[in-house]
Design a protein around this motif. Structure first.
Motif, PDB file in Angstrom:
ATOM      1  N   ALA A  91       0.835  -1.201   0.000  1.00 27.71           N
ATOM      2  CA  ALA A  91       0.000   0.000   0.000  1.00 27.71           C
ATOM      3  C   ALA A  91       0.872   1.255   0.000  1.00 27.71           C
ATOM      4  O   ALA A  91       0.588   2.227  -0.712  1.00 27.71           O
ATOM      5  CB  ALA A  91      -0.935  -0.003   1.209  1.00 27.71           C
ATOM      6  N   GLY A  92       1.947   1.234   0.772  1.00 28.86           N
ATOM      7  CA  GLY A  92       2.865   2.375   0.791  1.00 28.86           C
ATOM      8  C   GLY A  92       3.546   2.577  -0.549  1.00 28.86           C
ATOM      9  O   GLY A  92       3.714   3.702  -1.019  1.00 28.86           O
ATOM     10  N   ALA A  93       3.922   1.478  -1.192  1.00 29.77           N
ATOM     11  CA  ALA A  93       4.565   1.565  -2.501  1.00 29.77           C
ATOM     12  C   ALA A  93       3.597   2.121  -3.534  1.00 29.77           C
ATOM     13  O   ALA A  93       3.962   2.957  -4.364  1.00 29.77           O
ATOM     14  CB  ALA A  93       5.069   0.197  -2.931  1.00 29.77           C
ATOM     15  N   ARG A  94       2.353   1.681  -3.486  1.00 26.16           N
ATOM     16  CA  ARG A  94       1.345   2.204  -4.424  1.00 26.16           C
ATOM     17  C   ARG A  94       1.110   3.690  -4.198  1.00 26.16           C
ATOM     18  O   ARG A  94       0.982   4.461  -5.143  1.00 26.16           O
ATOM     19  CB  ARG A  94       0.028   1.445  -4.262  1.00 26.16           C
ATOM     20  N   ARG A  95       1.023   4.076  -2.937  1.00 28.63           N
ATOM     21  CA  ARG A  95       0.802   5.487  -2.625  1.00 28.63           C
ATOM     22  C   ARG A  95       1.975   6.345  -3.091  1.00 28.63           C
ATOM     23  O   ARG A  95       1.794   7.424  -3.646  1.00 28.63           O
ATOM     24  CB  ARG A  95       0.588   5.648  -1.120  1.00 28.63           C
ATOM     25  N   ALA A  96       3.179   5.849  -2.895  1.00 28.67           N
ATOM     26  CA  ALA A  96       4.367   6.577  -3.336  1.00 28.67           C
ATOM     27  C   ALA A  96       4.412   6.676  -4.855  1.00 28.67           C
ATOM     28  O   ALA A  96       4.748   7.725  -5.414  1.00 28.67           O
ATOM     29  CB  ALA A  96       5.624   5.883  -2.825  1.00 28.67           C
ATOM     30  N   LYS A  97       4.034   5.606  -5.538  1.00 34.66           N
ATOM     31  CA  LYS A  97       4.010   5.623  -6.999  1.00 34.66           C
ATOM     32  C   LYS A  97       2.966   6.616  -7.505  1.00 34.66           C
ATOM     33  O   LYS A  97       3.225   7.355  -8.459  1.00 34.66           O
ATOM     34  CB  LYS A  97       3.698   4.215  -7.521  1.00 34.66           C
ATOM     35  N   ALA A  98       1.792   6.645  -6.882  1.00 39.00           N
ATOM     36  CA  ALA A  98       0.753   7.589  -7.290  1.00 39.00           C
ATOM     37  C   ALA A  98       1.198   9.029  -7.050  1.00 39.00           C
ATOM     38  O   ALA A  98       0.954   9.912  -7.884  1.00 39.00           O
ATOM     39  CB  ALA A  98      -0.545   7.299  -6.529  1.00 39.00           C
ATOM     40  N   ALA A  99       1.853   9.282  -5.935  1.00 36.92           N
ATOM     41  CA  ALA A  99       2.339  10.631  -5.644  1.00 36.92           C
ATOM     42  C   ALA A  99       3.412  11.052  -6.641  1.00 36.92           C
ATOM     43  O   ALA A  99       3.437  12.198  -7.102  1.00 36.92           O
ATOM     44  CB  ALA A  99       2.878  10.700  -4.220  1.00 36.92           C
TER      45      ALA A  99
ATOM     46  N   GLU B  54       3.755   9.951  -9.740  1.00 38.37           N
ATOM     47  CA  GLU B  54       3.102  10.181 -11.031  1.00 38.37           C
ATOM     48  C   GLU B  54       2.376  11.524 -11.049  1.00 38.37           C
ATOM     49  O   GLU B  54       2.410  12.244 -12.043  1.00 38.37           O
ATOM     50  CB  GLU B  54       2.114   9.048 -11.332  1.00 38.37           C
ATOM     51  N   LYS B  55       1.756  11.881  -9.946  1.00 38.01           N
ATOM     52  CA  LYS B  55       1.071  13.173  -9.862  1.00 38.01           C
ATOM     53  C   LYS B  55       2.082  14.317  -9.957  1.00 38.01           C
ATOM     54  O   LYS B  55       1.830  15.316 -10.630  1.00 38.01           O
ATOM     55  CB  LYS B  55       0.299  13.254  -8.545  1.00 38.01           C
ATOM     56  N   ALA B  56       3.219  14.163  -9.328  1.00 35.92           N
ATOM     57  CA  ALA B  56       4.259  15.197  -9.388  1.00 35.92           C
ATOM     58  C   ALA B  56       4.813  15.326 -10.800  1.00 35.92           C
ATOM     59  O   ALA B  56       5.029  16.438 -11.298  1.00 35.92           O
ATOM     60  CB  ALA B  56       5.376  14.877  -8.408  1.00 35.92           C
ATOM     61  N   ARG B  57       5.036  14.186 -11.472  1.00 36.40           N
ATOM     62  CA  ARG B  57       5.525  14.233 -12.853  1.00 36.40           C
ATOM     63  C   ARG B  57       4.498  14.875 -13.767  1.00 36.40           C
ATOM     64  O   ARG B  57       4.841  15.628 -14.665  1.00 36.40           O
ATOM     65  CB  ARG B  57       5.850  12.823 -13.353  1.00 36.40           C
ATOM     66  N   SER B  58       3.231  14.577 -13.553  1.00 38.83           N
ATOM     67  CA  SER B  58       2.167  15.151 -14.368  1.00 38.83           C
ATOM     68  C   SER B  58       2.131  16.665 -14.215  1.00 38.83           C
ATOM     69  O   SER B  58       2.013  17.391 -15.191  1.00 38.83           O
ATOM     70  CB  SER B  58       0.824  14.541 -13.955  1.00 38.83           C
ATOM     71  N   GLY B  59       2.264  17.150 -12.987  1.00 40.52           N
ATOM     72  CA  GLY B  59       2.276  18.597 -12.755  1.00 40.52           C
ATOM     73  C   GLY B  59       3.496  19.247 -13.378  1.00 40.52           C
ATOM     74  O   GLY B  59       3.414  20.336 -13.952  1.00 40.52           O
TER      75      GLY B  59
END
Length: 109
Positions: free
Chosen positions: A27-35, A37-42
């Motif tokens: 769950a932590g790895a998924r959350r870190a990956k989502a964060a 990806e959101k940073a790269r998108s921005g």
């Protein structure tokens, strides 16, 4: 024999603890990956906006120089018309809806 004895209850509890730890780690790895990806998108959005503003300023500067220094008619048409053609092409591509229709004949999937 002085071996280590483990009861079935302790074994099930140990496996349960390991499963919970694995689940928390995933769950932590998924959350870190989502964060990430959101940073790269921005960052991509800011980078794109910066490039658009820079290119627009460059086009305006060239147009201003040609207009201010009384370029010939053909130079003026090229300086004003060429960016208009690129903008029209980009807008047409952005606003055109395209679909891909695939047939399901032949039984291939």
């Amino acid at each position: 024999m002085n071996g280590l004895t483990v009861t079935p209850t302790q074994l099930v509890a140990g496996v349960g603890v390991l499963l919970v730890l694995f689940w928390v780690w995933r769950a932590g790895a998924r959350r870190a990956k989502a964060a990430a990806e959101k940073a790269r998108s921005g960052a991509r959005l800011v980078s794109l906006a910066g490039r658009v503003v820079f290119n627009a300023a460059l086009i305006v500067a060239v147009q201003w120089v040609v207009i201010a220094h009384q370029g010939g008619t053909w130079v003026l048409l090229a300086v004003l018309g060429l960016p208009a053609l690129f903008a029209a092409h980009a807008l047409t591509r952005a606003l055109t809806v395209t679909t891909v229709d695939t047939s399901k004949r032949g039984g291939r999937r």
